[in-house]
Write an enzyme that holds these catalytic residues in place. Structure first.
Site, PDB file in Angstrom:
ATOM      1  N   TYR A 162     -18.883  -6.532  -2.501  1.00  0.00           N
ATOM      2  CA  TYR A 162     -17.721  -6.545  -1.612  1.00  0.00           C
ATOM      3  C   TYR A 162     -17.738  -5.300  -0.725  1.00  0.00           C
ATOM      4  O   TYR A 162     -18.708  -4.541  -0.716  1.00  0.00           O
ATOM      5  CB  TYR A 162     -16.448  -6.689  -2.424  1.00  0.00           C
ATOM      6  CG  TYR A 162     -16.324  -8.053  -3.083  1.00  0.00           C
ATOM      7  CD1 TYR A 162     -16.230  -9.209  -2.315  1.00  0.00           C
ATOM      8  CD2 TYR A 162     -16.308  -8.185  -4.470  1.00  0.00           C
ATOM      9  CE1 TYR A 162     -16.126 -10.464  -2.907  1.00  0.00           C
ATOM     10  CE2 TYR A 162     -16.213  -9.436  -5.070  1.00  0.00           C
ATOM     11  CZ  TYR A 162     -16.120 -10.570  -4.288  1.00  0.00           C
ATOM     12  OH  TYR A 162     -16.027 -11.812  -4.869  1.00  0.00           O
ATOM     13  N   ARG A 208     -14.252  -0.885 -10.693  1.00  0.00           N
ATOM     14  CA  ARG A 208     -15.255  -1.845 -11.178  1.00  0.00           C
ATOM     15  C   ARG A 208     -16.518  -1.637 -10.369  1.00  0.00           C
ATOM     16  O   ARG A 208     -16.472  -1.651  -9.125  1.00  0.00           O
ATOM     17  CB  ARG A 208     -14.750  -3.279 -11.032  1.00  0.00           C
ATOM     18  CG  ARG A 208     -15.524  -4.262 -11.895  1.00  0.00           C
ATOM     19  CD  ARG A 208     -14.934  -5.652 -11.840  1.00  0.00           C
ATOM     20  NE  ARG A 208     -15.268  -6.408 -13.032  1.00  0.00           N
ATOM     21  CZ  ARG A 208     -15.380  -7.732 -13.070  1.00  0.00           C
ATOM     22  NH1 ARG A 208     -15.180  -8.435 -11.988  1.00  0.00           N
ATOM     23  NH2 ARG A 208     -15.679  -8.344 -14.188  1.00  0.00           N
ATOM     24  N   GLY A 306     -13.160 -12.623 -19.869  1.00  0.00           N
ATOM     25  CA  GLY A 306     -12.700 -13.507 -18.806  1.00  0.00           C
ATOM     26  C   GLY A 306     -12.672 -14.952 -19.222  1.00  0.00           C
ATOM     27  O   GLY A 306     -11.669 -15.486 -19.677  1.00  0.00           O
ATOM     28  N   CYS A 337     -14.609 -23.790 -14.345  1.00  0.00           N
ATOM     29  CA  CYS A 337     -14.035 -22.596 -13.707  1.00  0.00           C
ATOM     30  C   CYS A 337     -14.616 -22.426 -12.308  1.00  0.00           C
ATOM     31  O   CYS A 337     -14.005 -22.818 -11.319  1.00  0.00           O
ATOM     32  CB  CYS A 337     -14.249 -21.361 -14.582  1.00  0.00           C
ATOM     33  SG  CYS A 337     -15.899 -21.202 -15.311  1.00  0.00           S
ATOM     34  N   GLU A 398     -17.595 -44.795 -34.103  1.00  0.00           N
ATOM     35  CA  GLU A 398     -18.773 -44.281 -33.409  1.00  0.00           C
ATOM     36  C   GLU A 398     -20.007 -44.979 -33.967  1.00  0.00           C
ATOM     37  O   GLU A 398     -20.259 -44.941 -35.170  1.00  0.00           O
ATOM     38  CB  GLU A 398     -18.899 -42.769 -33.572  1.00  0.00           C
ATOM     39  CG  GLU A 398     -20.220 -42.170 -33.111  1.00  0.00           C
ATOM     40  CD  GLU A 398     -20.611 -42.559 -31.689  1.00  0.00           C
ATOM     41  OE1 GLU A 398     -21.775 -42.965 -31.477  1.00  0.00           O
ATOM     42  OE2 GLU A 398     -19.753 -42.460 -30.779  1.00  0.00           O
TER      43      GLU A 398
END
Length: 622
Positions: A162, A208, A306, A337, A398
């Site tokens: 970034y 970070r 996370g 995600c 099953e």
């Protein structure tokens, strides 16, 4: 101002994860609050998703902003939600620079130099000295708003490619003024921001950083150590160590399951050995033993979790022995995600269908019934467990092996972690009141004996009619892979490509024929890129816009869209991966005779995320 981290109740942080739960205004929504409230009950602190400091540099259209005072009230509500659970709140503020979303109208693209990300995005404008000061003040004003709202900690993004990292990296910073050239000059932009915050805030600031950007020409660990020491000199309160670069090394940035677990933690250790301030480790920390390995070995002082907290919001509580339940495992698959965020949807999870729906609680069934669930794949097992939790009596049929077609999912290279999902469901079924019958359910087994039937029979391969083709395989070939063979794979979707990737490891020569113009259109983008590289390096022959027209012995005839024909000789094995179609044969036999509900691939072919969600939400309402 010289600060220190506030007193923390344990050594577990929740790491920043993008949710996509915004409404486009940049303000906090009720969905945000419900998501993080649920995950703040046992961690020491929550680091929220990146907050934009200028609406013109958003990464997502639904991103949260902290660029104006009218957003402060919403942030106060978010902070209150986690504070009431005993967790601290950390505001992660970031400017993406050249990585601002190129699809968002009104976005601007700024960087240290006018160098475009080689992997996409728009060419940025090199910031002038006046613009540098303006951006630095945007950081400060955002941090001041965060402090006013009540945040306990500010996290600055110094890594991952970034804006601050774009100044730090010699790949993206070709400036010849005081902000370019030597590492000391390249650090200047970020350190000036940190200095501004330390001079004006009364709360701690952490950074970070990427311990290694993991690409040729990027920031390597020796430089990161020098950056960490400079941060310490400027009174940073902790350093949060990750790896990668969103532009140049996405698999490392996202900690893809192809990436070796533990590499990030080694980087944390190197940073920790170089500074005296606290260090936070992050990256694929998704099992209790990972936390122990980091903390017991002194690789870091804290861990940031996370995706494991997405998969199981009580992961921290279970690790701390505050909750005596099985952990719903994260397998670092990225399907729900990253995969859902990338296609413009909200944060979801492959194994947890309640992500983003935390306010929709499951309730006991108003009247208890006896349901049959036919099919023990992921959708069927999730439906059976949900019915059981609601108080229904459940019998699960099953015909072969619980897990269904997902039993093939861990077999391709780099996907063994998916086995954890199967094992979780098997253990949950064993601990439940669900009765399992191992047989193929017939209408006679069901009609008149149950109040309803959940049909989770999945899908079956679509087999194209090809003249002369008699013997062929499907994904089951991975159960006992051939070696040193010439293999033809008909179909280049995700299944075909993953089969090809696996067979290359056994020294097979692979040819893929795909009717569309592109392989693996249905595959998550990073996974696709890694697999395509594997096929290229493995010498795979690829024919797109083509189809197999006939077979003669071990000769295969291929025709492209213009009718041109190619003959491939000496093919030993054919694999058909030309797509799947719902198996509705049982539904047709039950129609009008007993209530039934189609779920998973039996209803509509999709991935594991949609299959599990289908099972859960259907059972939740019965």
């Amino acid at each position: 101002m010289n600060m220190a981290l506030p007193k923390l109740r344990n050594r577990l942080f929740m790491s920043a994860v993008k949710t996509g739960y915004g409404d486009g205004s940049g303000k906090i929504t009720d969905r945000h609050i419900a998501f993080w409230e649920r995950r703040s009950r046992h961690v020491a602190a929550v680091i929220f998703e990146p907050f934009y400091i200028d609406r013109r540099v958003r990464e997502l259209p639904t991103q949260i902003g902290i660029d104006s005072d009218d957003k402060i009230e919403g942030h106060k509500k978010l902070i209150e939600a986690v504070h009431k659970n005993g967790a601290l709140a950390a505001a992660h503020i970031n400017h993406p620079g050249r990585m601002a979303n190129p699809k968002l109208e009104g976005n601007i693209y700024l960087s240290a130099s006018d160098i475009q990300c080689p992997n996409g995005g728009k060419k940025p404008k090199a910031l002038t000295i006046e613009e540098i000061v303006e951006v630095q003040n945007q950081y400060l004003n955002a941090a001041l708003r965060a402090e006013k709202a009540g945040y306990d900690i500010i996290e600055l993004q110094f890594g991952l490619g970034y804006l601050i990292a774009q100044f730090l990296s010699p790949e993206s910073n070709k400036r010849t003024d005081q902000y370019g050239g030597s590492l000391e000059n390249r650090m200047r932009f970020g350190l000036e921001i940190l200095r501004l915050l330390k001079e004006n805030l009364a709360i701690p600031v952490i950074a970070r950083i990427s311990g290694d950007e993991m690409y040729e020409g990027g920031i390597k660990t020796d430089e990161t150590i020098r950056i960490a020491k400079a941060l310490e000199q400027e009174k940073i309160d902790a350093i949060h160590v990750t790896s990668g670069n969103v532009c140049m090394s996405p698999p490392w940035y996202y900690q893809h399951h192809f990436i070796p677990k533990g590499k990030n933690w080694e980087l944390s250790k190197k940073i920790k050995e170089s500074v005296s301030i606290p260090v936070i480790a992050v990256g694929q920390i998704n099992e209790p033993r990972d936390i122990d390995a980091i903390l017991d070995s002194g690789l870091a002082d804290y861990v940031a979790i996370g995706r494991a907290l997405i998969a199981d919001p009580d992961f921290a509580g279970k690790y701390l022995n505050l909750i005596d339940e099985r952990i719903r495992p994260c397998s670092a698959c990225l399907t729900g995600c990253l995969g859902r965020i990338k296609i413009g949807k909200t944060l979801q999870c492959e194994i947890n269908p309640t992500v983003g729906r935390e306010s929709e609680i499951i309730t006991p069934a108003p009247s208890k019934k006896h349901y049959a669930v036919v099919g023990g794949g992921l959708a069927g097992m999730e439906a059976a467990l949900t019915l059981d939790k609601r108080g229904h009596k459940v019998t699960l049929f099953e015909k072969e092996k619980l897990g269904g077609q997902f039993n093939y999912a861990p077999l391709p290279p780099g996907k063994i972690s998916l086995q954890k999902q199967i094992e979780y469901y098997l253990d949950e079924i064993n601990d439940s009141a669900v009765s399992v019958i191992y047989k193929e359910a017939t209408p006679e087994d069901l009609i008149g004996k149950y109040d309803g039937v959940i049909i989770a029979t999945g899908s079956k391969p679509f087999i194209p009619e090809i003249e002369g083709m008699k013997n062929f395989n499907w994904a089951e070939i991975l159960l006992d892979p051939p070696k040193n063979k010439n293999v033809l794979i008909i179909g280049g979707g995700s299944i075909g490509v993953e089969i090809a990737s696996a067979l290359i490891d056994f020294n097979n020569t692979v040819t893929i024929v795909e009717m569309l113009d592109e392989l693996a259109r249905d595959m998550e983008l990073i996974t696709k890129k890694l697999n395509m590289l594997k096929l290229k390096n493995g010498g795979a022959r690829i024919f797109t816009g083509s189809k197999v027209t006939r077979c003669t012995g071990n000769e295969i005839f291929i025709s492209d869209k213009n009718g041109a024909e190619t003959v491939i000789k000496e093919i030993d094995i054919c694999v058909v991966a030309a797509g799947m179609k719902p198996d509705t044969s049982l539904a047709e036999k039950l129609d009008g005779k007993i209530p039934y509900y189609l779920i998973g691939d039996a209803d509509k072919t999709g991935d594991a995320v949609s299959a599990i969600q289908s099972g859960y939400f259907t059972a939740k309402e019965l």
